[in-house]
Design a protein around this motif. Structure first.
Motif, PDB file in Angstrom:
ATOM      1  N   VAL A  86       0.833  -1.204   0.000  1.00  0.00           N
ATOM      2  CA  VAL A  86       0.000   0.000   0.000  1.00  0.00           C
ATOM      3  C   VAL A  86       0.867   1.253   0.000  1.00  0.00           C
ATOM      4  O   VAL A  86       0.545   2.255  -0.667  1.00  0.00           O
ATOM      5  CB  VAL A  86      -0.955  -0.019   1.204  1.00  0.00           C
ATOM      6  CG1 VAL A  86      -1.665   1.323   1.358  1.00  0.00           C
ATOM      7  CG2 VAL A  86      -1.980  -1.141   1.050  1.00  0.00           C
ATOM      8  N   ASP A  87       1.980   1.205   0.739  1.00  0.00           N
ATOM      9  CA  ASP A  87       2.877   2.354   0.760  1.00  0.00           C
ATOM     10  C   ASP A  87       3.444   2.632  -0.636  1.00  0.00           C
ATOM     11  O   ASP A  87       3.508   3.788  -1.062  1.00  0.00           O
ATOM     12  CB  ASP A  87       4.027   2.100   1.747  1.00  0.00           C
ATOM     13  CG  ASP A  87       5.059   3.201   1.707  1.00  0.00           C
ATOM     14  OD1 ASP A  87       4.745   4.336   2.139  1.00  0.00           O
ATOM     15  OD2 ASP A  87       6.182   2.960   1.219  1.00  0.00           O
ATOM     16  N   MET A  88       3.845   1.592  -1.348  1.00  0.00           N
ATOM     17  CA  MET A  88       4.399   1.793  -2.694  1.00  0.00           C
ATOM     18  C   MET A  88       3.338   2.298  -3.662  1.00  0.00           C
ATOM     19  O   MET A  88       3.625   3.111  -4.550  1.00  0.00           O
ATOM     20  CB  MET A  88       5.039   0.498  -3.199  1.00  0.00           C
ATOM     21  CG  MET A  88       6.330   0.144  -2.469  1.00  0.00           C
ATOM     22  SD  MET A  88       7.231  -1.269  -3.166  1.00  0.00           S
ATOM     23  CE  MET A  88       6.157  -2.624  -2.677  1.00  0.00           C
ATOM     24  N   LEU A  89       2.097   1.841  -3.495  1.00  0.00           N
ATOM     25  CA  LEU A  89       1.011   2.341  -4.335  1.00  0.00           C
ATOM     26  C   LEU A  89       0.682   3.795  -4.011  1.00  0.00           C
ATOM     27  O   LEU A  89       0.343   4.587  -4.900  1.00  0.00           O
ATOM     28  CB  LEU A  89      -0.235   1.475  -4.140  1.00  0.00           C
ATOM     29  CG  LEU A  89      -0.162   0.042  -4.657  1.00  0.00           C
ATOM     30  CD1 LEU A  89      -1.366  -0.758  -4.172  1.00  0.00           C
ATOM     31  CD2 LEU A  89      -0.081   0.006  -6.177  1.00  0.00           C
ATOM     32  N   SER A  90       0.780   4.145  -2.730  1.00  0.00           N
ATOM     33  CA  SER A  90       0.432   5.497  -2.292  1.00  0.00           C
ATOM     34  C   SER A  90       1.528   6.506  -2.583  1.00  0.00           C
ATOM     35  O   SER A  90       1.249   7.695  -2.781  1.00  0.00           O
ATOM     36  CB  SER A  90       0.147   5.504  -0.782  1.00  0.00           C
ATOM     37  OG  SER A  90      -0.879   4.609  -0.449  1.00  0.00           O
ATOM     38  N   ASN A  91       2.782   6.052  -2.590  1.00  0.00           N
ATOM     39  CA  ASN A  91       3.923   6.962  -2.714  1.00  0.00           C
ATOM     40  C   ASN A  91       4.890   6.496  -3.799  1.00  0.00           C
ATOM     41  O   ASN A  91       6.045   6.167  -3.517  1.00  0.00           O
ATOM     42  CB  ASN A  91       4.655   7.058  -1.363  1.00  0.00           C
ATOM     43  CG  ASN A  91       3.760   7.538  -0.250  1.00  0.00           C
ATOM     44  OD1 ASN A  91       3.319   8.677  -0.242  1.00  0.00           O
ATOM     45  ND2 ASN A  91       3.477   6.659   0.702  1.00  0.00           N
ATOM     46  N   PRO A  92       4.431   6.458  -5.045  1.00  0.00           N
ATOM     47  CA  PRO A  92       5.338   6.032  -6.121  1.00  0.00           C
ATOM     48  C   PRO A  92       6.481   7.023  -6.286  1.00  0.00           C
ATOM     49  O   PRO A  92       6.292   8.234  -6.149  1.00  0.00           O
ATOM     50  CB  PRO A  92       4.431   6.004  -7.351  1.00  0.00           C
ATOM     51  CG  PRO A  92       3.340   6.988  -7.033  1.00  0.00           C
ATOM     52  CD  PRO A  92       3.109   6.856  -5.557  1.00  0.00           C
ATOM     53  N   VAL A  93       7.660   6.506  -6.550  1.00  0.00           N
ATOM     54  CA  VAL A  93       8.829   7.359  -6.763  1.00  0.00           C
ATOM     55  C   VAL A  93       8.913   7.697  -8.247  1.00  0.00           C
ATOM     56  O   VAL A  93       8.997   6.810  -9.100  1.00  0.00           O
ATOM     57  CB  VAL A  93      10.108   6.656  -6.294  1.00  0.00           C
ATOM     58  CG1 VAL A  93      11.340   7.496  -6.630  1.00  0.00           C
ATOM     59  CG2 VAL A  93      10.045   6.399  -4.795  1.00  0.00           C
ATOM     60  N   SER A  94       8.887   8.995  -8.556  1.00  0.00           N
ATOM     61  CA  SER A  94       8.889   9.424  -9.956  1.00  0.00           C
ATOM     62  C   SER A  94      10.107  10.264 -10.302  1.00  0.00           C
ATOM     63  O   SER A  94      10.250  10.704 -11.437  1.00  0.00           O
ATOM     64  CB  SER A  94       7.622  10.222 -10.257  1.00  0.00           C
ATOM     65  OG  SER A  94       7.522  11.349  -9.396  1.00  0.00           O
ATOM     66  N   GLY A  95      10.965  10.500  -9.328  1.00  0.00           N
ATOM     67  CA  GLY A  95      12.140  11.333  -9.576  1.00  0.00           C
ATOM     68  C   GLY A  95      13.216  11.041  -8.558  1.00  0.00           C
ATOM     69  O   GLY A  95      13.485   9.888  -8.230  1.00  0.00           O
ATOM     70  N   SER A  96      13.795  12.104  -8.007  1.00  0.00           N
ATOM     71  CA  SER A  96      14.916  11.939  -7.079  1.00  0.00           C
ATOM     72  C   SER A  96      14.476  11.887  -5.618  1.00  0.00           C
ATOM     73  O   SER A  96      15.319  11.812  -4.723  1.00  0.00           O
ATOM     74  CB  SER A  96      15.900  13.097  -7.248  1.00  0.00           C
ATOM     75  OG  SER A  96      15.263  14.342  -6.967  1.00  0.00           O
ATOM     76  N   GLU A  97      13.157  11.926  -5.353  1.00  0.00           N
ATOM     77  CA  GLU A  97      12.692  11.955  -3.971  1.00  0.00           C
ATOM     78  C   GLU A  97      13.069  10.663  -3.243  1.00  0.00           C
ATOM     79  O   GLU A  97      13.227   9.599  -3.851  1.00  0.00           O
ATOM     80  CB  GLU A  97      11.183  12.180  -3.897  1.00  0.00           C
ATOM     81  CG  GLU A  97      10.325  11.033  -4.387  1.00  0.00           C
ATOM     82  CD  GLU A  97       9.949  11.126  -5.841  1.00  0.00           C
ATOM     83  OE1 GLU A  97       8.959  10.485  -6.245  1.00  0.00           O
ATOM     84  OE2 GLU A  97      10.662  11.843  -6.590  1.00  0.00           O
ATOM     85  N   SER A  98      13.206  10.774  -1.930  1.00  0.00           N
ATOM     86  CA  SER A  98      13.554   9.621  -1.112  1.00  0.00           C
ATOM     87  C   SER A  98      12.415   8.614  -1.101  1.00  0.00           C
ATOM     88  O   SER A  98      11.238   8.974  -1.161  1.00  0.00           O
ATOM     89  CB  SER A  98      13.865  10.055   0.321  1.00  0.00           C
ATOM     90  OG  SER A  98      14.995  10.897   0.368  1.00  0.00           O
TER      91      SER A  98
END
Length: 291
Positions: A86-98
């Motif tokens: 759920v965390d990966m679905l809620s907070n996909p990484v699309s750039g340089s963010e942690s």
């Protein structure tokens, strides 16, 4: 009257959605998928009635365990890998963010507010290794972010969080810090150690049913928040810790592993950990959700 059969029961139940009260599109989407997948699971394993009753009893017992110190359903979700999914679905990484990872069941709200560089240690242990944590928080363009609020917490050298250990002072190894004008944070703590998640009660039953162990690698928890940016819930892992490659809750990510180095005399700790974070600007939907 429609006869309910094995072939039509799923369609009958999904068709009842919203029949006696309006539900919005998201509710309909969630409930339709839940019913279809749950029915498909029951058919797939040919679930028997005694197993259904045992599952109901299991969930009832899990609910009775929940209190302000233990949230059993989060723990069960962790063991099944649901929270990290759920965390990966809620907070996909699309750039340089942690990268983010799971919150876990041990967070406490309103930790003590401490000045930069202060220690979270309220009780010393004979086998503890003190550690100085520091780093910078920046945006995706590399700009330092001042005024980032940072909650941190970890287990003690005995492998227990203070809210699960009556011998530790209240809020031991927890604190709230703020980045300075250069986006820099710093605090003193101890080296987090590997520990088993609670493996008694219903969580232990699930682990044993899965044939899995309860162990987690040593890690420091972080929550970072600042107006205009997406909150970040994350963990920083000790690169030399056991269980990095076999975490019981599947939450370790390569980008979150840090080296615990020997500290210089100026830090007055045994270890030194440097770790930087990058926050992503909040999208419009994030701001609406927050409101």
């Amino acid at each position: 009257m429609m006869a309910i059969t094995l072939e039509n029961v799923t369609d009958v139940v999904t068709a009842s959605l919203g029949r006696n009260g309006e539900i919005d599109a998201r509710q309909r989407e969630i409930m339709t998928a839940l019913i279809k997948h749950l029915h498909a699971f029951c058919k797939d394993v040919k679930l028997q009635h005694h197993e259904f009753l045992a599952a109901c009893d299991y969930l009832a017992r899990a609910g009775k365990i929940c209190d302000d110190k233990r949230q059993e359903f989060i723990l069960l979700g962790d063991i099944l890998g649901v929270e990290v999914l759920v965390d990966m679905l809620s907070n996909p990484v699309s750039g340089s963010e942690s990268e983010s990872t799971v919150l876990g069941p041990f967070y406490r709200e309103n930790p003590p507010v401490l000045p930069k560089g202060a220690s979270t240690v309220l009780k010393n242990f004979d086998d503890q290794e003190t550690a100085y944590f520091e780093g910078h928080v920046r945006d995706a363009d590399g700009k330092p972010l001042a005024g980032v609020i940072m909650d941190v917490w970890e287990d003690a050298p005995n492998g227990l969080y203070e809210n699960h250990d009556p011998d530790q002072p209240d809020y031991n190894l927890r604190g709230r810090f703020e980045t300075d004008e250069n986006g820099h944070y710093a605090f003193r703590a101890v080296r987090p150690v590997p520990y088993p998640i609670p493996d008694n009660e219903t969580a232990g039953e699930l682990l044993r049913y899965m044939g899995h162990h309860p162990n987690r690698p040593g890690h420091m928890h972080f929550i970072l928040s600042k107006d205009g940016y997406r909150p970040l819930i994350s963990q920083v892992y000790d690169s030399s810790s056991a269980w990095l490659d076999d975490d019981s809750v599947f939450a370790v990510k390569d980008s979150l592993v840090a080296e615990f180095k020997k500290a210089g005399p100026e830090l007055d700790t045994e270890l030194h950990v440097q770790f930087d974070f990058v926050l992503k600007r909040a999208a419009a939907e994030d701001r609406i959700a927050a409101e």
